[in-house]
Scaffold this active site. Structure first.
Site, PDB file in Angstrom:
ATOM      1  N   ASP A  12       0.865  -1.170   0.000  1.00  0.00           N
ATOM      2  CA  ASP A  12       0.000   0.000   0.000  1.00  0.00           C
ATOM      3  C   ASP A  12       0.910   1.232   0.000  1.00  0.00           C
ATOM      4  O   ASP A  12       2.124   1.131   0.153  1.00  0.00           O
ATOM      5  CB  ASP A  12      -0.977  -0.014   1.186  1.00  0.00           C
ATOM      6  CG  ASP A  12      -2.192   0.880   0.904  1.00  0.00           C
ATOM      7  OD1 ASP A  12      -2.130   1.698  -0.043  1.00  0.00           O
ATOM      8  OD2 ASP A  12      -3.200   0.784   1.621  1.00  0.00           O
TER       9      ASP A  12
HETATM   10  C1  NOJ Z   1      -3.919   4.052   0.028  1.00  0.00           C
HETATM   11  C2  NOJ Z   1      -5.109   3.156   0.123  1.00  0.00           C
HETATM   12  O1  NOJ Z   1      -5.103   2.448   1.340  1.00  0.00           O
HETATM   13  C3  NOJ Z   1      -5.194   2.159  -1.019  1.00  0.00           C
HETATM   14  O2  NOJ Z   1      -6.395   1.457  -0.915  1.00  0.00           O
HETATM   15  C4  NOJ Z   1      -5.079   2.868  -2.338  1.00  0.00           C
HETATM   16  O3  NOJ Z   1      -5.238   1.972  -3.396  1.00  0.00           O
HETATM   17  C5  NOJ Z   1      -3.740   3.564  -2.382  1.00  0.00           C
HETATM   18  N1  NOJ Z   1      -3.685   4.538  -1.315  1.00  0.00           N
HETATM   19  C6  NOJ Z   1      -3.482   4.239  -3.722  1.00  0.00           C
HETATM   20  O4  NOJ Z   1      -4.296   5.317  -3.877  1.00  0.00           O
END
Ligand code: NOJ
Length: 764
Positions: free
Chosen positions: A294
């Site tokens: 993430d």
């Molecule tokens: C953080 C989020 O937790 C995740 O779900 C997302 O895909 C990413 N950012 C990218 O935007």
């Protein structure tokens, strides 16, 4: 000849050479794609392989001047040097083409980028938030909705979505419940499958299908106290029986990627958790795609107190099975050195890069890196009528009728004087919900617009006090208005002497979503006060709820005749709500998440485990010595699976074809569903079981089947389900999925409260 075409030629020769020097037996079991991946890896330097594992956020106005300084300049140089495998948040054909061109035409090997984006519920044309879609229980519709999202996103150059989020959550305080399928593992698993199939289609190499990503692996939805990014307390049984099955379902549906999570599980950050990513996902489940971290989650292991520095974090993450680094700069800056110092084996790099390249081959990016970059198609597809029709269809199906005790609904289409009250009623942004990065503010059909377009009633609008001040954004908290009551009296005046008052209340669009945990689940700002004041002047109220999570609306439930849960329904919101309020569409949604009576009951969910002292046990419920609260009942406000229709249904004649089954046999469960009301309608019939005693305590009820049955007034139908030992399996004390012999109950009904019950036995 462009670089990638040239590259394909080189590759063809290399494959021939590579195949001839590898043992025929090995090659025979390798797919064509794997052979190409191997051949390509053979051409790559260590740094280029690590480059494939590096993902950058879109870093400058891609069609503008070349960045000279700072971070953007580094990213740009890295891209030119073949040290970037993927970018996210670049969209629009012109922009995607610009970055792809650098990767394909300016780097040594010309390997195309995979372009990721959060395509969560639609893209530019928004479908309902995922939690709302889940309320439809309509797997075909949910699949079609994901399909439409993929069609629209791919027309903008995107070929990978960070969806579906398949995190089970039982805590409405957590803002991201809006992004998932709710609290139930069975429903969540089927929805995970539907969404993966919708995004990826039948042919991943087509120009309008995109790779999906099951996230967040794992247990992110179990953040303690519903607080965003918090630690989790998850025991192995909950992990296996409740949290992991939707991920497994996504894997079985062929999902190409997984994203790990910000939280820790059992004291190890998910990103650095080898048990999750290597042992379970890659070894046990045989997942062949790749895992992306993430955002910054590799680096965040430092803050967790699990890594000394970013280099150490890179080492932990790669060893734990995280293949791609999203924005931590850990892999690109440190992996090569770690390999050279003998701390990380190069085979780990080879494996991670191979997984990423494989998905790129499967997407067809090597055949044509610009296949998603067709400006004509972009113009034609974005915001097309077809996509709007799909969004409207999904929106209607997502609405849940929570109360209609005096049959105030559906409303007549003419001759009524209606007051519409609430700041959200004319809001054209909030219905879009959160996670809508490609859409524009002010593009939803508001409730007012929808109501006007669908009737000739006399409609007066009064906003009442503003819900918030400022312009809501994805990134920052804005102020909820708790001071300025302007508009209060105007709303009361508007409500007086009207045939009906429609109050549109709830949360503003970005009040749920990432980073939006809350401890108050009541109506924010002056909305509750306004509702009660309006009720004093006119009791004929239809409450339309617009929200991204369960809210505690007890007063409304105790006092109002009609309540409609309209979530955040996307671009077509107002039209869908109007069609339901006017009876053009008979609602059939059912709640995918329990609505508590009080935030103190949270986490609350239907499939809880019994204690040794449930109410119905031998303990005298008149004493205090049983599992309960002293100041509120254990019951939720609305249970999981609950939802009404303009018609009514009865359940009768539950029959089991046998009272026992063995591990090879099955039992047919039949019952009669009758439409006993005056409208044709659809009912989501639900089958639950209870395993009465087992090696690990089982829930009081578990959803094991559902069907959507359409009936005309007066019509009956015999409905059936089949139970076999597979239905009864769980992750037992033996650490495997199996069914244990013993006694079971079976329940059917229109919600998790169910109306009919019988029992049977599983025998050896
Ligand atoms: C953080 C989020 O937790 C995740 O779900 C997302 O895909 C990413 N950012 C990218 O935007």
């Amino acid at each position: 000849m462009n670089k990638s075409v040239k590259f394909i030629h080189i590759l063809a020769f290399t494959i021939l050479g590579f195949v001839s020097c590898n043992s025929p037996k090995n090659q025979a079991i390798k797919s064509k794609v794997d052979q190409k991946v191997d051949a390509l890896l053979n051409l790559m330097t260590l740094e280029e392989k690590i480059g494939q594992m590096n993902q950058y956020n879109g870093f400058w106005d891609v069609t503008g001047p070349t960045p000279k300084n700072g971070n953007a300049a580094k990213k740009y140089q890295d891209l030119k040097n073949g040290l970037v495998g993927s970018m996210l948040n670049v969209r629009g054909v012109k922009n995607v083409k610009a970055v792809q061109k650098i990767a394909v035409e300016e780097t040594r090997l010309g390997i195309p980028l995979i372009i990721g984006f959060d395509v969560i519920h639609g893209h530019k044309t928004l479908a309902p938030i995922p939690l709302a879609e889940a309320a439809s229980w309509d797997l075909e519709a949910i699949k079609a909705s994901a399909r439409n999202a993929a069609i629209e996103a791919s027309a903008e150059g995107i070929n990978w979505t960070f969806a579906p989020m398949v995190d089970i959550s039982r805590d409405a305080r957590w803002g991201r419940v809006m992004e998932g399928a709710g609290e139930d593992t069975y429903l969540g698993s089927l929805i995970a499958k539907a969404r993966v199939e919708g995004f990826q289609g039948n042919d991943l190499s087509a120009h309008n299908t995109i790779a999906a990503c099951a996230k967040h692996f794992a247990a992110y939805g179990f953040a303690e106290a519903g607080k965003e990014y918090n630690t989790t307390e998850v025991n192995p049984s909950t992990l296996r029986n409740t949290i992991l099955p939707p991920f497994k379902a996504a894997k079985d549906a062929g999902v190409k990627t997984f994203m790990n999570a910000f939280n820790d599980v059992d004291g190890k950050p998910a990103t650095g958790n080898a048990h999750l990513q290597r042992t379970i996902l890659k070894e046990e489940w045989g997942f062949k795609g790749f895992v992306v971290s993430d955002w910054g989650s590799i680096k965040e292991m430092i803050a967790h107190g699990y890594a000394k520095d970013n280099k150490h974090a890179a080492e932990i993450a790669i060893k734990a099975g995280s293949d791609m680094d999203m924005e931590s700069y850990a892999y690109v800056n440190h992996l090569a050195k770690l390999v050279k110092d003998g701390k990380v084996k190069e085979t780990l790099i080879n494996q991670a890069a191979a997984r990423i390249l494989k998905v790129k081959f499967e997407l067809g990016l090597f055949d044509d890196p610009y296949k998603y970059c067709n400006e004509e198609r972009e113009k034609k597809v974005l915001g097309s009528k077809k996509l709007h029709a799909g969004a409207l269809n999904m929106a209607k199906k997502s609405i849940v009728l929570l109360k209609n005790s005096t049959n105030l609904l559906p409303l007549k289409k003419q001759g009524l004087n209606i007051a519409v009250i609430g700041d959200l009623a004319d809001d054209k942004t909030s219905p879009l919900g959160s996670w809508r990065l490609a859409s524009e503010d002010n593009t939803a059909i508001s409730v007012i617009e929808g109501l006007k377009a669908h009737s000739s009633n006399n409609i007066t609008f009064a906003s009442g006090p503003k819900l918030y001040t400022g312009t809501p954004t994805f990134v920052k908290e804005i102020k909820i208005n708790n001071k300025d009551k302007t508009g209060f009296n105007e709303a009361l005046n508007a409500a007086k002497n009207k045939d009906v008052v429609i109050m549109v209340l709830g949360e503003y669009g970005f009040q749920s979503g990432e980073g939006r945990s809350r401890v108050n689940l009541g109506l924010p700002s002056f909305q509750q006060e306004l509702l009660e004041a309006v009720y004093k002047v006119n009791q004929n109220i239809v409450l339309v709820m617009m929200n991204g999570r369960p809210l505690t609306i007890n007063w409304a439930n105790d006092n109002l005749p009609s309540i409609v849960e309209a979530w955040q329904l996307g671009t077509q919101s107002g039209n869908a709500i109007a069609q339901v309020l006017y009876g053009d569409y008979n609602p059939s949604g059912k709640l995918p998440m329990t609505f508590p009576k009080h935030v103190g009951q949270v986490p609350i969910y239907y499939n809880y485990k019994n204690t040794g002292r449930p109410k119905t046990s031998d303990h005298d419920a008149n004493t205090v010595f049983w599992s309960h609260y002293g100041d509120i009942s254990n019951e939720p406000l609305y249970e999981f699976g609950y939802g009404l229709s303009y018609t009514t249904f009865t359940y009768n004649n539950l029959k089991l074809s046998a009272k026992s089954l063995d591990k090879k046999g099955n039992i047919k469960v039949t019952f009669t569903l009758k439409n006993t009301g005056n409208y044709k309608g659809k009912e989501v019939v639900q089958l639950y079981i209870q395993d009465l005693y087992a090696s690990i305590i089982r829930p009081v009820k578990e959803l094991k089947g559902f069907k959507i049955i359409a009936l005309k007034p007066g019509e009956s139908k015999e409905v059936n389900f089949t139970i076999d030992s597979k239905t009864l399996e769980f992750y037992t004390a033996n650490n495997k999925w199996e069914a244990e012999v013993g006694a079971f109950k079976v329940f059917v009904g229109g919600s998790s409260k169910t109306s009919l019950v019988d029992s049977f036995e599983l025998i050896d």
